[in-house]
Structures are given as C-alpha cells and as structure tokens.
Design an enzyme around this catalytic site. Structure first.
Site, PDB file in Angstrom:
ATOM      1  N   ALA A 139       0.850  -1.191   0.000  1.00 29.60           N
ATOM      2  CA  ALA A 139       0.000   0.000   0.000  1.00 29.60           C
ATOM      3  C   ALA A 139       0.886   1.242   0.000  1.00 29.60           C
ATOM      4  CB  ALA A 139      -0.938  -0.018   1.202  1.00 29.60           C
ATOM      5  N   SER A 140       0.250   2.391   0.074  1.00 28.56           N
ATOM      6  CA  SER A 140       1.002   3.638  -0.022  1.00 28.56           C
ATOM      7  C   SER A 140       1.871   3.893   1.205  1.00 28.56           C
ATOM      8  CB  SER A 140       0.042   4.807  -0.227  1.00 28.56           C
ATOM      9  OG  SER A 140      -0.927   4.837   0.807  1.00 28.56           O
ATOM     10  N   GLN A 143       3.909  -2.174   3.482  1.00 27.31           N
ATOM     11  CA  GLN A 143       3.700  -3.433   2.777  1.00 27.31           C
ATOM     12  C   GLN A 143       3.749  -4.568   3.795  1.00 27.31           C
ATOM     13  OE1 GLN A 143       6.943  -2.765  -0.014  1.00 27.31           O
ATOM     14  NE2 GLN A 143       8.065  -4.500   0.846  1.00 27.31           N
ATOM     15  N   LYS A 158       3.776  -5.963   9.056  1.00 27.06           N
ATOM     16  CA  LYS A 158       3.388  -4.731   8.371  1.00 27.06           C
ATOM     17  C   LYS A 158       4.536  -3.745   8.545  1.00 27.06           C
ATOM     18  CE  LYS A 158      -0.396  -1.385   7.990  1.00 27.06           C
ATOM     19  NZ  LYS A 158      -1.733  -0.975   8.535  1.00 27.06           N
ATOM     20  N   ASP A 292     -13.108   1.548   8.834  1.00 26.29           N
ATOM     21  CA  ASP A 292     -12.938   1.148   7.430  1.00 26.29           C
ATOM     22  C   ASP A 292     -13.192  -0.353   7.272  1.00 26.29           C
ATOM     23  OD1 ASP A 292     -12.397   1.573   4.760  1.00 26.29           O
ATOM     24  OD2 ASP A 292     -10.234   1.317   4.975  1.00 26.29           O
TER      25      ASP A 292
END
Length: 554
Positions: A139-140, A143, A158, A292
């Site tokens: 991801a931004s 990872q 992570k 989310d």
C-alpha cells in the site's frame, strides 16, 4: 501568499511537484490563485501552464481523482477520507473518490532490510524461522510480508515504507495552509470547515503512520469482544512491534472480497448477523469502532467466525453523540421527520440554515417509506439520501459522524452480499433501544444534573474574580475590542500596493521633468551627469511600476 507560509525552502521541492501535477490535470488557475506559481518563480523555478488534451476531456471528478493518485500517499488517503463525505460531494464525485485504491509498487526487500533489522533489534533471519521476502500486499504507507516465528506461529509483518514520513509531513503542512487560504478567500466554502477537515485528516494520518497506535486500537477492540469468540482480532506481538513495524497473528480465512466463493459449511445468514452486531456494538455500545470495515479488512473463518484486521483508521463517538445517533436512526425507522431534522441541525451547527425548508424535505423523504416493512428498508440508501439532503441545503457533518455513516453503509453492503434478506434495521433496534434507555435512566439523569450543577457553581464562584479583573483592565484603559475582518485586510493590502505604485509613478515623472530641465538649462558636465542619472533612475522606476502592475494583474 503560499511562499510566506512555508517560511523555508524545505517544502519547495514538494510545492514544485504538486504544482506540476495540478497543472498537468488542468488546474493551472488554482496554482496561480494559491500563489504556488509565484513562490516557485521567486525560487527560480519555471512551470509551463499547459495541460494535456486527453486529460482535459475527462470529467472534473475523474481529473481530480487521477491527480490525487499521482500526488502520492497523502493525497490518496485524503481522497479516501473525502469518499466518506457524501454530505459534501455529489454521488459522481463520491464514486470517483471510491476508486482510489491504497496500492503502490512494492519496495524491494533489500531496501527495507536495514530498517526492519533496526526495528527488530536483530537480523530478520535470527528472529523468524521463515520470512517471505515477496510481499503479500503493498500500500502507499506500508507493505505486508508473511513470516513464521520460532515456535511455528504464522505472523504478518506490516512494514512502513522507508522515508515516507518527511513527504507526508510536507504535504500536511501545505494542506493546512491551503485550508486557511480557502477559508479566507472563499467565504461560501467556510461552512464545509476545510481547516477542521484537514486537521482531523492530519491527526488520523499521523496516527495511521504510527503502527503502535494501530496495535493499541486492535487490543482495545479485542478486549471488548473478549467474551465473544466468534469475533476474532489478531494478536499483536509487542516484543517486535513499534512505530514502523507491526507484527501480528496471520489470519487464514476467506477474504470478504471472495464472499461469492464461500465453501460449504458457512452459514451466510449467521455471518451477516454476527458482522452487523459486531459493528453495531462498536459504534453504539463502545463508542470506538473500525472506521474502514471494507471487504479487504474482513475475513470469514471456520465455525462461522469473523476476523477484522487493519485498525489504522478508527472512529470515536462519545456518549452524547451515540445518543444523537440513536435518535436519528430511531427517527428514520419511526418516520419521525421532526426528530430527524432536529438532530441534523444540531450536527451541522448551521445557525443560518432554513430549518423549515429542511423539515419539509425530511418529511417528504420519510413519507416515501410510509408502510414499508422494516425488513424491506435499505438502511444504507436511507442514510445516503439523508446526507444528500444535507448537501443540498449546504450543511456539513462533523468528520466523526461521516466516518460512522460510511461504516453503516459499508456494513449493510457486506450484509446483503451474504444474505439478500439481511435486515440491518431489525439488528440495530435492540442497540438503539438500549442507548436511549441508558440515556434516560435515573442514574444517568442524576449524573448529568450533578455535572450541570457543578459547572454552574464553578461559574458563579469565579464570577466575582472575573468581574473584578475586567474592571481593573477598564480602569487602566487597557480594555480592547478586536474585530478581525479578513476581506477588509485584503482590501487594505490592495490599497497599499496601489499607493506604492502611484507614489513611484509620481517620483518617476518628477525625475523625468527634473532631469530634462537640468540638461536644457545648464550645459556643465556635473549638471549633465545629474540629469543622466535622473533619467536612469526614472527608467528603473518606470520598469518597476510596469512589472508590479503586470504581476498584480496576472
């Protein structure tokens, strides 16, 4: 304007990158209005204000979305937050923002090995029995790599991208300044609270950069479900976790994206109910929820269990706000337009709103659902229509409520994927009733009354001191009344610049006249030199006036 806000050259490179992307996507006029072009010109950088024909043919929402993608992780995250603000943007913009995927090319493992060893306190191969150097996802901001501890426990690592924080901090500084400019220069946009939105976004993003905060969020939610084994939250391994690294149990299950491929043995209806009750408990009972809960953050496990991952973005609702949410949902279910209007006006904090017009629109809206059974209500669509009415009336929700509504809409979508007859209104009814009863319970009323009395007593006790201090200030003549009118200040600045140009023009004209007289009246060398210098000064003054007028008009 923007240059003065930066105060140093540390953000200049980022300003250039942002301005170049905005210009490429056809927002050159915005670059000029924000003063970014002038700041870059002062630093000796040149921008070509030309767009691309294929980009110019895109719809504005698509151009904004593509620009956000190119601007990098901060702006991608901002777009994802804006996707929750159906009260600010029409459906086509929300749909475009919803296409923003938090994905990025993976960083080679060798590029993160040094940072990983520093965070672990040892070489990765000395900590893990197995470590897959190919990331599961990128991801931004981070990872994810799969690994196995020495005792055989499968874990997920992570890892934050190296060097990402300075870029994000520069972006946040620029966004904060842009929000100030928008509030000062566009009064009609103040009701959308740009500074508050950016402040909340910056706080959320900085916490998301801190993986230890994500671990604490996970543990807090896991503790609230400690007596419900059907809800799983991965355990955090704190001995290796910190700000840049999060090591947690690996979840092996069916991802929410693959709900259509659920194997035999899974009870879809039971999974839908359990997922709904989990989110409703977090929102209405705990006041601390996963903000989310999309398909990628939900896994279905054997024995009809559910697992939630990725707690970087969470929402908080205090007790008073939870009661207001319960009143709103109760009003929608009972089709009470007056109650819904009252809650929405309180949330939007808009003194100038036309409450009668809003009440009429709400009444028409709830009347459309008259006689519709609860099981047939599309709760997500109802909430979407409510925020649409707010948007039409120019009202905006506080950021925490926008997250909550987004979570509800996502929840119902997931539930209906599992069970087409999913009844979120029926699942929510017990929680709504409990929140309302708890708010009106005798002990809760007594506690609120006691707090009110204490506040009034404190106010009265401090009143003599405050009055005495005010009178002392008045006697000394130090009492001041400050009125800040930003448009008036801008007008004063314009007058000041105009006066400066006029003065320079008069001085230039005087130099021309005086120099001409000096050259014609006396032919001595000294007088001729003075006249020549006067003409040179007049030429420079005239050039300054022309450049100033040209820059101001541009």
């Amino acid at each position: 304007m923007l240059w003065e806000a930066l105060g140093a050259a540390r953000d200049l490179g980022r300003v250039h990158d942002i301005a170049a992307v905005l210009i490429r996507y056809g927002f050159g006029d915005l670059v000029q209005r924000l003063g970014m072009a002038r700041a870059l010109e002062r630093a000796g950088k040149v921008l070509h204000l030309r767009g691309q024909d294929d980009i110019a043919r895109l719809e504005p929402a698509a151009r904004v979305r593509r620009a956000l993608e190119e601007l990098g992780p901060t702006f991608v995250k901002l777009g994802q937050i804006l996707a929750t603000r159906a009260d600010l943007f029409p459906p086509d913009w929300i749909a475009e923002f919803g296409k923003l995927q938090d994905a990025a090319p993976a960083v080679p493992f060798e590029a993160i090995r040094a940072q990983l060893a520093e965070d672990l306190g040892d070489l990765p191969e000395n900590i893990f029995a197995e470590l897959d150097t190919t990331p599961l996802a990128a991801a931004s901001l981070a990872q994810v790599h799969r690994a196995r501890l020495a005792d055989g426990t499968p874990v997920a690592l992570k890892v934050r991208r190296p060097g990402i924080r300075p870029v994000i901090e520069a972006d946040l500084r620029l966004l904060a300044r842009l929000a100030e400019i928008v509030e000062a220069e566009a009064p009609d946009l103040r009701r959308y609270r740009p500074r508050e939105v950016v402040r909340q976004f910056a706080h959320s993003l900085r916490r998301e950069l801190d993986f230890s905060a994500e671990g604490r969020n996970a543990e807090r939610i896991a503790a609230s479900f400690a007596d419900q084994p059907e809800i799983v939250v991965p355990r955090i391994h704190w001995q290796w976790s910190g700000e840049r690294l999060n090591v947690q149990d690996f979840i092996e299950g069916v991802p929410g994206r693959a709900v259509a491929a659920l194997p035999e043995g899974f009870d879809r209806r039971l999974l839908a109910r359990r997922g709904a009750r989990a989110v409703l408990k977090m929102v209405l009972e705990d006041g601390f929820f996963h903000a989310d809960p999309h398909q990628g953050n939900v896994f279905y496990l054997p024995d009809n269990r559910l697992a939630f991952i990725d707690f970087g973005m969470v929402g908080r609702l205090p007790e008073a706000r939870r009661y207001e949410v319960a009143e709103l949902l109760h009003g929608l279910v009972d089709r009470d337009g007056g109650l819904v209007t009252q809650v929405l006006l309180g949330w939007s904090d808009a003194a100038e709103a036309d409450s009668e017009s809003l009440r009429a629109d709400i009444d028409r809206f709830v009347d459309e659902y008259h006689g519709v059974p609860l099981k047939q209500l599309d709760f997500g669509a109802m909430l979407g229509d409510v925020v649409g009415i707010l948007r039409e009336h120019g009202l905006a929700l506080p950021p925490d409520l926008a997250l909550m509504i987004k979570a509800f809409i996502t929840l119902e979508g997931l539930g209906r994927q599992l069970d087409p007859d999913f009844d979120i209104a029926g699942e929510a009814a017990p929680y709504l009733r409990e929140v309302i009863l708890a708010h009106h319970a005798p002990d809760a009323i007594a506690k609120r009354g006691w707090r009110g009395l204490v506040s009034v007593a404190d106010l009265l006790a401090g009143l003599p001191h405050d009055l005495a201090r005010l009178l002392r200030i008045a006697r000394r003549g130090s009492l001041k009344l400050e009125v800040d009118v930003p448009p008036l200040k801008a007008f004063g600045d314009q007058l000041d610049r105009a006066a400066s140009r006029l003065t320079m023009g008069i001085v230039t004209a005087a130099l021309i006249v005086g120099s001409s007289i000096a050259l014609t009246v006396n032919r001595s060398d000294s007088v001729s030199l003075i006249g020549l210098l006067g003409f040179v000064g007049a030429m420079l003054g005239g050039l300054w006036v022309l450049v100033s007028v040209w820059r101001g008009g541009r």
